[in-house]
Scaffold this motif. Structure first.
Motif, PDB file in Angstrom:
ATOM      1  N   ASN A   1      97.524   9.610  99.996  1.00  0.00           N
ATOM      2  CA  ASN A   1      95.948  10.548  99.754  1.00  0.00           C
ATOM      3  C   ASN A   1      94.545  10.493 100.404  1.00  0.00           C
ATOM      4  O   ASN A   1      93.768  10.913 100.711  1.00  0.00           O
ATOM      5  N   ARG A   2      95.011   8.721 100.897  1.00  0.00           N
ATOM      6  CA  ARG A   2      94.257   8.427 102.141  1.00  0.00           C
ATOM      7  C   ARG A   2      93.866   8.898 103.093  1.00  0.00           C
ATOM      8  O   ARG A   2      92.827   9.682 104.003  1.00  0.00           O
ATOM      9  N   ALA A   3      94.942   8.833 104.113  1.00  0.00           N
ATOM     10  CA  ALA A   3      95.613   9.705 105.350  1.00  0.00           C
ATOM     11  C   ALA A   3      95.155  11.478 104.877  1.00  0.00           C
ATOM     12  O   ALA A   3      94.141  11.779 106.238  1.00  0.00           O
ATOM     13  N   ALA A   4      95.543  12.067 103.744  1.00  0.00           N
ATOM     14  CA  ALA A   4      94.911  13.329 103.470  1.00  0.00           C
ATOM     15  C   ALA A   4      93.342  13.539 103.380  1.00  0.00           C
ATOM     16  O   ALA A   4      92.741  14.360 103.573  1.00  0.00           O
ATOM     17  N   GLY A   5      92.827  11.944 102.607  1.00  0.00           N
ATOM     18  CA  GLY A   5      91.129  12.693 102.860  1.00  0.00           C
ATOM     19  C   GLY A   5      90.528  12.202 104.112  1.00  0.00           C
ATOM     20  O   GLY A   5      90.117  13.227 104.090  1.00  0.00           O
ATOM     21  N   LYS A   6      90.968  11.457 104.623  1.00  0.00           N
ATOM     22  CA  LYS A   6      90.350  11.381 105.793  1.00  0.00           C
ATOM     23  C   LYS A   6      90.412  12.025 106.681  1.00  0.00           C
ATOM     24  O   LYS A   6      90.128  12.825 107.580  1.00  0.00           O
ATOM     25  N   ASP A   7      91.590  13.117 106.864  1.00  0.00           N
ATOM     26  CA  ASP A   7      92.443  14.775 107.732  1.00  0.00           C
ATOM     27  C   ASP A   7      90.734  15.081 107.196  1.00  0.00           C
ATOM     28  O   ASP A   7      90.479  16.212 108.076  1.00  0.00           O
ATOM     29  N   VAL A   8      91.066  15.411 105.716  1.00  0.00           N
ATOM     30  CA  VAL A   8      90.166  16.516 105.102  1.00  0.00           C
ATOM     31  C   VAL A   8      88.445  16.888 106.004  1.00  0.00           C
ATOM     32  O   VAL A   8      88.091  17.426 106.518  1.00  0.00           O
ATOM     33  N   MET A   9      88.329  15.260 105.904  1.00  0.00           N
ATOM     34  CA  MET A   9      86.911  14.989 106.262  1.00  0.00           C
ATOM     35  C   MET A   9      86.747  15.115 107.614  1.00  0.00           C
ATOM     36  O   MET A   9      85.431  15.647 108.326  1.00  0.00           O
ATOM     37  N   SER A  10      88.008  15.227 108.639  1.00  0.00           N
ATOM     38  CA  SER A  10      88.306  14.908 110.158  1.00  0.00           C
ATOM     39  C   SER A  10      87.772  16.819 110.697  1.00  0.00           C
ATOM     40  O   SER A  10      86.943  16.731 111.492  1.00  0.00           O
ATOM     41  N   PHE A  11      88.581  17.661 109.547  1.00  0.00           N
ATOM     42  CA  PHE A  11      87.912  18.854 110.011  1.00  0.00           C
ATOM     43  C   PHE A  11      87.123  20.126 108.987  1.00  0.00           C
ATOM     44  O   PHE A  11      86.962  20.964 109.298  1.00  0.00           O
ATOM     45  N   ALA A  12      86.690  19.590 108.274  1.00  0.00           N
ATOM     46  CA  ALA A  12      86.352  20.251 107.261  1.00  0.00           C
ATOM     47  C   ALA A  12      85.127  19.727 106.113  1.00  0.00           C
ATOM     48  O   ALA A  12      84.837  20.191 104.737  1.00  0.00           O
ATOM     49  N   GLY A  13      84.670  18.546 105.888  1.00  0.00           N
ATOM     50  CA  GLY A  13      83.734  17.357 105.750  1.00  0.00           C
ATOM     51  C   GLY A  13      82.604  17.798 105.678  1.00  0.00           C
ATOM     52  O   GLY A  13      82.245  17.419 103.935  1.00  0.00           O
ATOM     53  N   ASP A  14      82.151  19.102 106.505  1.00  0.00           N
ATOM     54  CA  ASP A  14      80.967  19.636 106.165  1.00  0.00           C
ATOM     55  C   ASP A  14      80.538  20.231 105.298  1.00  0.00           C
ATOM     56  O   ASP A  14      79.958  21.488 104.438  1.00  0.00           O
ATOM     57  N   ILE A  15      82.560  21.228 104.683  1.00  0.00           N
ATOM     58  CA  ILE A  15      82.351  22.636 104.657  1.00  0.00           C
ATOM     59  C   ILE A  15      83.386  22.278 102.463  1.00  0.00           C
ATOM     60  O   ILE A  15      83.485  23.266 101.698  1.00  0.00           O
ATOM     61  N   VAL A  16      83.435  21.463 102.903  1.00  0.00           N
ATOM     62  CA  VAL A  16      84.767  21.125 101.290  1.00  0.00           C
ATOM     63  C   VAL A  16      83.633  21.069 100.643  1.00  0.00           C
ATOM     64  O   VAL A  16      82.880  19.537  99.959  1.00  0.00           O
TER      65      VAL A  16
END
Length: 101
Positions: free
Chosen positions: A77-92
């Protein structure tokens, strides 16, 4: 059931978002322990025919609160969370809900 809900606002580059979400992010999410179901909804509009403020909704289902908490603490989950912040952190926007059947 407990679910993590991710709502994504309209991305600037929908094609790049879709490519990353499908080929990188979804496989990471699917590795989270205890995940029972991943449901992805592409938002296509509103009942009044107006453009929607959101582009995509993802719902990640877990059996109960304990399963959810264990999943959130996992390295997957930490890996998935890091990923989402890298490509969509400003829109999620993320929230937790309890599903009633």
């Amino acid at each position: 059931m407990v679910k993590l809900i991710a709502l994504y606002r309209q991305p600037n580059d929908k094609e790049a978002f879709d490519e990353h979400y499908t080929s990188v992010h979804t496989p990471l999410v699917e590795q989270v322990p205890g995940l029972q179901k991943l449901e992805v909804t592409r938002i296509v509009g509103t009942p009044m025919g107006k453009p929607a403020g959101y582009y995509l909704m993802a719902e990640m289902y877990f059996a109960d609160q304990a399963s959810f908490e264990a999943a959130m603490a996992s390295k997957e989950n930490r890996a998935a969370g890091k990923d989402v912040m890298s490509f969509a952190g400003d829109i999620v926007e993320m929230m937790v809900g309890e599903s009633e059947v």
